[in-house]
Design an enzyme around this catalytic site. Structure first.
Site, PDB file in Angstrom:
ATOM      1  N   ASP A 375      -0.241   4.078   9.829  1.00  0.00           N
ATOM      2  CA  ASP A 375       1.070   4.205   8.929  1.00  0.00           C
ATOM      3  C   ASP A 375       0.139   4.164   7.799  1.00  0.00           C
ATOM      4  O   ASP A 375       0.679   4.976   7.009  1.00  0.00           O
ATOM      5  CB  ASP A 375       1.955   2.842   9.398  1.00  0.00           C
ATOM      6  N   TYR A 460      10.861   4.845  11.460  1.00  0.00           N
ATOM      7  CA  TYR A 460      10.711   3.344  11.412  1.00  0.00           C
ATOM      8  C   TYR A 460      11.402   2.193  10.149  1.00  0.00           C
ATOM      9  O   TYR A 460      10.167   2.721   9.094  1.00  0.00           O
ATOM     10  CB  TYR A 460       9.442   2.720  11.988  1.00  0.00           C
ATOM     11  N   HIS A 511       3.999  -1.082  19.273  1.00  0.00           N
ATOM     12  CA  HIS A 511       3.459  -1.377  17.661  1.00  0.00           C
ATOM     13  C   HIS A 511       2.054  -2.176  18.064  1.00  0.00           C
ATOM     14  O   HIS A 511       2.258  -3.385  18.687  1.00  0.00           O
ATOM     15  CB  HIS A 511       4.763  -2.171  17.410  1.00  0.00           C
ATOM     16  N   LEU A 519      -9.465 -16.490   5.147  1.00  0.00           N
ATOM     17  CA  LEU A 519      -9.499 -18.070   4.291  1.00  0.00           C
ATOM     18  C   LEU A 519     -10.819 -18.427   4.067  1.00  0.00           C
ATOM     19  O   LEU A 519     -11.962 -18.332   4.326  1.00  0.00           O
ATOM     20  CB  LEU A 519      -9.296 -18.224   6.306  1.00  0.00           C
ATOM     21  N   ASP A 520     -10.615 -19.810   3.511  1.00  0.00           N
ATOM     22  CA  ASP A 520     -11.196 -20.459   2.729  1.00  0.00           C
ATOM     23  C   ASP A 520     -10.687 -21.932   2.669  1.00  0.00           C
ATOM     24  O   ASP A 520     -10.280 -22.233   1.541  1.00  0.00           O
ATOM     25  CB  ASP A 520     -11.119 -20.241   1.488  1.00  0.00           C
ATOM     26  N   GLU A 561     -20.165 -12.694  16.348  1.00  0.00           N
ATOM     27  CA  GLU A 561     -19.177 -13.284  15.975  1.00  0.00           C
ATOM     28  C   GLU A 561     -18.719 -12.410  17.502  1.00  0.00           C
ATOM     29  O   GLU A 561     -17.431 -11.925  17.758  1.00  0.00           O
ATOM     30  CB  GLU A 561     -19.163 -11.253  15.387  1.00  0.00           C
TER      31      GLU A 561
END
Ligand SMILES: [Cu+2]
Length: 1558
Positions: A375, A460, A511, A519-520, A561
């Site tokens: 989208d 939608y 979906h 975030l900090d 990671e």
């Protein structure tokens, strides 16, 4: 008469009427209007947030002007451009680099220059391409910089460009001028095409390889809600050429067959060679797809108002609410984004933004099977929908416009694209009722700030919420509604969805939504840490022959990671948090925890050629190092060339170190959607909600909500009905005012159509009327309309007393039973409140419900009312063979018989040692402990500044290691009046042997202090005196703000939003029976197991025979003996009995209805828990369903979500459980439990942090599991049901229209679970995403009428199966085979030409896995048996080693097809207490439960009949009271009637002392 004169007269007439009405209405004095008092923002807004602001219309215009003048090439307006033109596709803000922004915000640096990002399509160049320019500085640009190569490593090929609105228009023109005319007879005769009667929906992506731009268009009847009216025709258009004249049809699909082009279809048709499936012409309103209300508007729904105006401040793009502040913006592409989110001025999140919404479809039609919508490429922000007051957001929310420039040179404005409001969630954020040690109540209502936008991309509607709670938690949530997309039903369609209309297949799809969370936490540099639980086997230190399985905290730093990338279907540690470099007061790394709620389906197989384009969807969570060059997880260019993705998220994960770095969490939430008849006309938001929470985890030193102005605290000593003491008691004074509802306005259609004269006139009238009304209000200040008029609803189902068959015993009945027993048993009975273990006594009396068959004969078959009976539990301590005996006593009201049912129920006598411990037994134990404490006076004086009389104890359970044991550890605490002593352990614990019937033989067998064990208090004292004891001096806490105190730390402020019912409640309650909008429910409260509901019917049809709570288990780990041996089974304490009085305005809405409950336990006198059950209708401030249409026709339809709630709150010693049963207007039932109250704790010593977090100077918050067990006796369309599982799979196939290419398509697999063992799902195993109870009969479309069970829970294993007590709490044990979704079973393929067959159902074939451990089940479905009424027994707590009821035995592989079935559901969560659990655990995030949702049960969503539906179109005036009842609201406003605050919760506490009092 002259038109003008007429108008003037009309206006005058209106004015007069208004004035008259006004005067009439305001006769008599009533409270004045609510006075708006703008809040002082705690953080003053200084314009800094504008660094994140969207471009203003002026800035956008400047950029366009600059580009037109500076690029040196002709630019065509994008709203008119041909592919071969150059144009500006979009302009959006270009945010400065984070470092630069932080220098500005935090470091006193200069304000970064304001820049724009312009996307240009260069079609009119030798090498057509897409170029991105940064343009600056604003407001008057002087430079532009081509950033394309820098961002994407090269030019962006032109074929990747998102499709402009004008290209869709050009394609539409192509259809009209070239496609349809090529098949004239077919179009006329089969399609009945008249030039406007068809609508097309685009599929995407558009081909099979890079460079393709060939799109399937699916054709629908052009009626309201056309997405549900496929006509069977789909056309593949190749629109890759820049010359529109070269566009061509490359394939045509009709009713299962493919054709080369329209001409071939035409000739086949003309020659009669095709099978025509003619679709009946739908009326313009779409018939079944229409959102028009089917029922007249009825009584006014409950809604919220703000007695003193909003308590948040909204200035430009900056919001402040209590301690929160943040900036927001709306990206044209990705939608809502938040920046610089701070709590108490400290930044927690730098950026929180939506990235992408993906839907992958399965179908047997080409458009459907090739659809993978991204989208973002369409524009999640650009398609923000204008919000409707009172449906999309609360009527009184604040609304914000959004401006954008995309697909056109003109700047567009979306009116009311965002809303901000404070929402009273109608439940406590935290609460505790104390009747141990001291009488007090504390709590805080959960009132949160919401920022919302709704995106309508085609069919939608996504509702995007960001919620800010008072405890420092942030929630991101997305809910789906609007129309489902569909395919033409033909052939083997049922492999890809459910039939939902004559020709409509609701196609299976996923979906998935991706968020970026930068975030900090306590600074930019963070690490990622995982906490979870594992069982360890330990020898009991005080009894080394005995083993204890204890939960232990596992901790891991995820330092790369790769370790931090969690695949969709993999397990994620239950606690995962961003940790700061700094520590909180208790020495723990400050952190924010990420908690995800998602039911996502698989995205696409990784082998797929387009998978990399959506590779973010591989991971439910991936944490990467933040990089300026990785701003988003995807790109708008991925949709049209997913085969060479411009941004591939997978590349972000390259195993870099992520410790002490600036990190970003990428979170994917989603759900699998198998459309069913109740998705017609719209998908409802109920159960279709996913997202995540960011929760403080040792970030603070205690729960910051203690600083809220809304906190409530009062003790029995205070006059809590006085306004000065208790702010809630002020409400009748401060909140009985007339809410000030502004006139209803709606500008959503304005941008799209010209206003007609009629509209103008009506608007004029309305404006005049409003002016008059305002004048009127001004004139009549102080004489506003009176209070709301209560209009009792007509019960839809007349109450005829039949529900009384389920009623709890009345006080009179209870008294009769006691009298009868006293007179009939022939043995002396002592009152249980005084009885010694060696006495006989009545332990409890409760109703004995008749057998189901008998009840059904009475309710349904005209049979006689079954005799009313009681079940009495007697403790026979004064017998040769002491035992517990259960008698059925009847008939009531005057009993004449009793029957010993013990042997019949339990196969033998219940040994006496299994009896629950009574209050009087605790009193005797307390006395013993007290006596023993005197043996260590010097020790106590030094360790705890105590003489032993000022301490409190907490019992643990079970009580030993083997059947027959009755030895309990008691933990000692400092007791401070008015605080939760549970968090003030002094380090001392004692093991009491209380098995003997002679109390004088009880003794202390062990003493524990600070890690050491002693044989007695005397030995402890001796060791101390000898100087051989390490004593930790714990000061005696003195003041009221001691740790654990719930006293608010700040004075009360303005009251928050309150809900009121302008015309009184819309539900009706009589006796034990509630009715509400088609629902009818009988309710009761079992003293042991708690709340239970019976005979739940919707629209007169029974859906559930019994829905009841069974048990609550809490299982602890610790390095102290009490903690490590604790496995509370709360039913044995009395979940129902300890459901005390609810506090208006905190526990339930102020205006809820409160009901008393009566019980008899441990006493010969019946007791009453006043107001211990509340019933109310709750305004969820959310659309249940909605759709905004700006395609083909302009309309808006929606229904507010309003829920009937039945609630009780049990206080089980330290914990408070909020039990909710909710009834939605779409026929769904929702069951939820929230945990709050005090944690139980251990004395912090040694290796304590292996078992929890330190939360106070000497307090270890001990980790534990919460498990709640429910019984659901479903009767779907009759008693005989079966269980069906549905889930998605992927199949690879050659594209039917292009055999050299293949695609992966989702299909629907259906399994029937035929045996109990197949239907028993261990806690750790995944449940099939769709599990439904099916009745024998089909709905209109041939699907078995069913109810779907959806569990929302995050439990862990309960106990290793090797544990000797596992059977008591196992509630089942898996022995043989299991049926799981996704297990390899190749789908049987059906050829497209094959005729329609029956609905395919797969049988589950049996053994798939046999795990080494036995687990408790999250779900087990068994045959209903009268002799298996409950999953546990009150006797299990004190003898779990020989369980009186072992749920495991219920599962013995019986057939469950076409039988009366019961679902046993276990929900729970792992709780690792942290600093923010002090003083109380908060309900936010600590809530689990399940939904029962209709699944093909009806033929369409029953909420279409709701009287609360809203619908208006560009033709129907949105702002007129006659056509849109919301517009009547301002005139209908009345001041709520708030009764005086009362509370009797402390009055009735002559209860037998519950466990804990010393
Ligand atoms: Cu807990």
């Amino acid at each position: 008469m002259h038109m003008k004169t007429a108008l003037v007269l009309l206006v005058l007439a209106f004015a007069t009427i208004f004035a008259l009405v006004c005067v009439l209405l305001t006769r008599g004095r009533a409270p004045g209007t609510c006075q708006h008092q703008p809040p002082e923002p705690e953080v003053p807004e200084d314009g800094r947030s504008l660094v994140f602001a969207d471009l203003t219309p002026e800035e956008l215009a400047q950029v366009v002007r600059y580009l037109q003048g500076s690029l040196g090439v002709p630019l065509v307006d994008a709203s008119r451009a041909k592919p071969s033109d150059n144009c500006i596709a979009s302009v959006d803000v270009q945010l400065p680099a984070k470092a630069e922004v932080l220098r500005f915000l935090d470091g006193g640096g200069a304000r970064p220059p304001r820049e724009a990002l312009a996307v240009l399509y260069f079609g009119d160049q030798a090498d057509p391409n897409v170029t991105e320019y940064v343009v600056g500085p604003l407001p008057v640009p002087t430079y532009h910089r081509d950033v394309t190569v820098q961002k994407y490593g090269g030019k962006v090929p032109y074929h990747r460009r998102p499709t402009l609105a004008v290209e869709y228009q050009q394609i539409a023109g192509f259809f009209k001028s070239r496609v349809f005319p090529a098949a004239p007879s077919f179009m006329r005769q089969v399609m009945e095409y008249d030039g406007t009667s068809l609508a097309a929906v685009t599929a995407a992506p558009r081909g099979f390889q890079s460079g393709d731009r060939a799109t399937w268009y699916v054709l629908f009847q052009n009626v309201s809600g056309f997405f549900l009216h496929p006509v069977g025709l789909e056309v593949l258009v190749d629109h890759g050429s820049l010359d529109i004249g070269q566009w061509a049809v490359s394939r045509v699909f009709y009713n299962g067959q493919y054709y080369r082009d329209m001409a071939q279809l035409e000739s086949a048709y003309v020659q009669g060679r095709i099978s025509v499936e003619k679709v009946r012409k739908a009326p313009p309103d779409g018939d079944f797809s229409s959102m028009r209300p089917r029922a007249p508007w009825a009584a006014m729904f409950p809604l919220q108002y703000e007695p003193q105006g909003p308590r948040y401040s909204l200035r430009k793009n900056h919001v402040a609410f209590q301690a929160w502040s943040f900036a927001f913006g709306m990206s044209v592409k990705t939608g809502l984004q938040l920046f610089d989110i701070r709590y108490k001025g400290e930044r927690v999140v730098y950026e929180l933004s939506v990235q992408e919404a993906l839907s992958v479809y399965g179908s047997n039609c080409p458009g459907g099977m090739s659809t993978r919508y991204m989208d973002g490429s369409f524009g999640i922000g650009r398609y923000s929908s204008p919000l409707v007051r009172g449906v999309d957001c609360p009527y009184l929310a604040s609304y914000v416009d959004v401006h954008y420039l995309a697909h056109s040179q003109d700047i567009r404005t979306i009116k009311n694209a965002l809303c901000v409001f404070e929402q009273n969630l109608g439940s406590p954020l935290r609460r505790h009722f104390s009747n141990l040690q001291s009488l007090y109540y504390g709590g805080l209502v959960n009132s949160a700030l919401v920022l919302r936008s709704i995106t309508t991309v085609g069919n939608y509607d996504y509702v995007w919420d960001f919620i800010f709670y008072q405890n420092g938690a942030i929630e991101a949530k997305v809910q789906a509604t609007g129309y489902t997309s569909s395919s033409f039903f033909h052939g083997d369609g049922l492999w890809y969805g459910n039939r939902v209309g004559e020709h409509t297949l609701g196609t299976i799809h996923t979906h998935s939504v991706n968020y970026k969370v930068d975030l900090d936490v306590g600074g930019v540099k963070n690490s990622l840490v995982a906490h979870d639980m594992a069982f360890e086997m330990a020898r009991a230190p005080w009894n080394p022959e005995q083993q204890i399985e204890r939960p232990r905290l596992t901790k891991r730093v995820l330092d790369t990671e790769d370790q931090a990338a969690f695949r969709l279907q993999s397990k994620i540690p239950r606690y995962i948090y961003f940790a700061a470099n700094s520590k909180n007061k208790w020495g723990h790394q400050r952190g924010y925890r990420i908690q995800i709620v998602s039911f996502a389906g698989d995205h696409v197989p990784e082998a797929s050629s387009m998978e990399r384009a959506i590779s973010w969807a591989r991971y439910k969570l991936a944490v990467t190092r933040r990089k300026e060059e990785e701003p988003t997880s995807t790109s708008i260019y991925n949709q049209n060339d997913p085969w060479t993705p411009t941004v591939a998220f997978a590349d972000f994960i390259d195993n870099e170190t992520i410790t002490n770095e600036d990190l970003v969490a990428w979170i994917t939430a989603g759900f699998l959607h198998i459309p069913h008849s109740e998705d017609i006309p719209n998908t409802a938001t109920v159960g279709n909600s996913v997202g995540f929470l960011l929760r403080p985890y040792n970030y603070y030193d205690l729960d910051p909500s203690i600083y809220s102005h809304d906190g409530i605290f009062f003790t029995s000593e205070q006059d809590f009905t006085a306004c000065e003491v208790n702010p809630i008691a002020c409400l009748p004074k401060t909140a009985s005012c007339l809410p000030n509802f502004p006139p209803f306005t709606y500008d959503g259609f304005k941008n799209t159509t010209a206003m007609n004269v009629k509209t103008a006139l009506i608007l004029l009238l309305l404006a005049l009327a409003t002016i008059f009304a305002l004048v009127c209000v001004l004139l009549t200040r102080g004489r506003a309309p009176g209070t709301c008029q209560h209009q009792p609803p007509e019960p839809e189902v007349p109450e005829d007393g039949r529900s009384l068959v389920f009623a709890d015993l009345t006080p009179e009945e209870l008294a009769q039973v006691v009298r009868y027993l006293q007179g009939s048993l022939g043995v002396p009975l002592v009152d249980a409140s005084r009885a010694k273990p060696s006495d006989n006594c009545i332990a409890s009396v409760d109703v004995q419900l008749p057998a189901k068959a008998e009840v059904l004969r009475f309710l349904d078959g005209g049979g006689a009312r079954p005799p009313r009976e009681a079940l009495a539990v007697l403790y026979f301590g004064d017998q040769a063979d002491p035992n517990v005996t259960e008698y059925v006593v009847g008939p009531l009201p005057v009993p004449t018989y009793h029957r010993d049912v013990t042997v019949q129920k339990y196969g033998g006598k219940v040994p006496y040692h299994r009896r629950p411990v009574t209050g009087v037994e605790y009193v005797a134990i307390s006395a013993l402990i007290q006596h023993e404490l005197r043996k260590a006076p010097r020790f106590l004086a030094v360790c705890c500044a105590s003489d032993g009389t000022d301490l409190a104890v907490l019992t643990t359970a079970p009580r030993g290691f083997k059947s027959g044991d009755r030895s309990s550890w008691f933990v000692l605490f400092h007791a401070v009046v008015g605080t939760g002593y549970y968090v003030l352990p002094i380090g001392l614990e004692v093991l009491v042997e209380h098995g003997e019937l002679d109390i004088s033989l009880w003794y202390l067998s062990q003493v524990f202090y600070n890690g050491r064990y002693f044989s007695s208090m005397a030995e402890l004292e001796g060791t101390f005196v000898a100087g051989l004891l390490e004593v930790i001096q714990v000061e005696k806490p003195q003041d009221a703000t001691v740790m654990g105190s719930m006293r608010p730390r700040r004075p009360p402020g303005a009251p928050g939003p309150l809900q009121y019912e302008p015309q009184g409640p819309r539900y009706s309650i009589r006796d034990n029976h509630v009715t509400f909008q088609g629902w009818s429910i009988a309710f009761g409260m079992n003293p042991n197991t708690g709340p239970r509901l019976f005979d739940i019917r919707y629209r007169r049809e029974r859906i559930i025979y019994e829905l009841s709570l069974q048990e609550a288990l809490a299982l602890y780990g610790s390095n102290c003996p009490g903690g490590m041996s604790t496995r509370y089974l709360d039913g044995s304490f009395g979940i129902g009995r300890f459901a005390y009085e609810l506090v208006r305005g905190v526990d339930c809405p102020y205006t809820a209805t409160y009901v008393d409950r009566h019980y008899l336990a441990e006493s010969d006198v019946p007791r009453t828990n006043q107001n211990s059950l509340c019933i109310f209708e709750h305004d969820a401030a959310l659309p249940l369903r909605r759709h905004f249409s700006d395609m083909q026709s302009l309309y808006y339809g929606g229904l507010r979500k309003s829920v009937l709630v039945i609630r009780a709150v049990s206080t089980l010693i330290n914990y408070d459980y909020v039990w909710d049963f909710m009834f939605h207007s779409n026929g769904a039932v929702e069951v939820r439990v929230h945990a709050t109250g005090y944690i139980s704790s251990s004395f912090f010593h040694g290796e304590g942090t292996n078992y929890g977090n330190k939360v106070g100077p000497h307090t270890l918050g001990t980790m534990h599991l919460h498990h709640i067990h429910y019984k659901v006796d479903l009767d779907i369309d009759g008693q005989l049901n079966s269980l069906e599982a549905q889930d998605m799979g992927y199949e690879k196939l050659k594209a039917p229209w292009s055999l050299q290419n293949s695609l992966e398509r989702p299909f629907l697999r259906r399994d029937r679970l035929e045996r109990e063992n197949e239907a028993a799902f261990p806690l750790d195993a995944p449940l099939p995403r769709y599990l439904s109870f099916t009745g024998p009969k089909p709905n209109r479309w041939g699907h078995a009428r069913s109810y779907r069970l959806q569990v929302v829970s995050s439990p862990g294993k309960h106990l290793p199966n090797s544990s000797p007590m596992e059977r008591a709490v196992s509630w089942g044990r898996r022995s043989t085979e299991l049926c799981l979704p996704g297990a390899a079973k190749p789908p049987r393929r059906w050829g497209c030409s094959q005729p329609r067959g029956p609905i395919p159902v797969w049988r589950c074939l049996g053994a798939r896995m046999s795990p080494p451990f036995s687990h408790r089940y999250k779900l087990a479905v068994t045959r209903r048996k009268e002799e298996e009424p409950t999953s546990t027994s009150v006797y299990n707590q004190n003898d779990p080693w020989t369980p009186t009821v072992a749920f495991a035995d219920f599962i013995d592989n019986e057939t469950i097809t076409n039988e009366d079935l019961v679902a046993w559901i276990s929900v729970g969560f792992l709780h690792v207490p942290h600093a923010e659990d002090i003083p109380n655990t908060v309900t936010v995030g600590n809530s689990v439960g399940f939904f029962l949702r209709p699944y093909n049960y009806f033929d369409e969503d029953p909420s279409v009949d709701s009287p609360d539906s809203t619908y208006f179109s560009s033709e129907r005036e949105a702002e007129a009271c006659g056509t849109n009842p919301l517009a009547c609201l301002p005139a209908a406003a009345c001041a709520p009637h708030l009764p005086p605050f009362r509370y009797g919760g402390f009055l009735n506490i002559s209860l037998p002392p519950p466990p804990g009092r010393l």
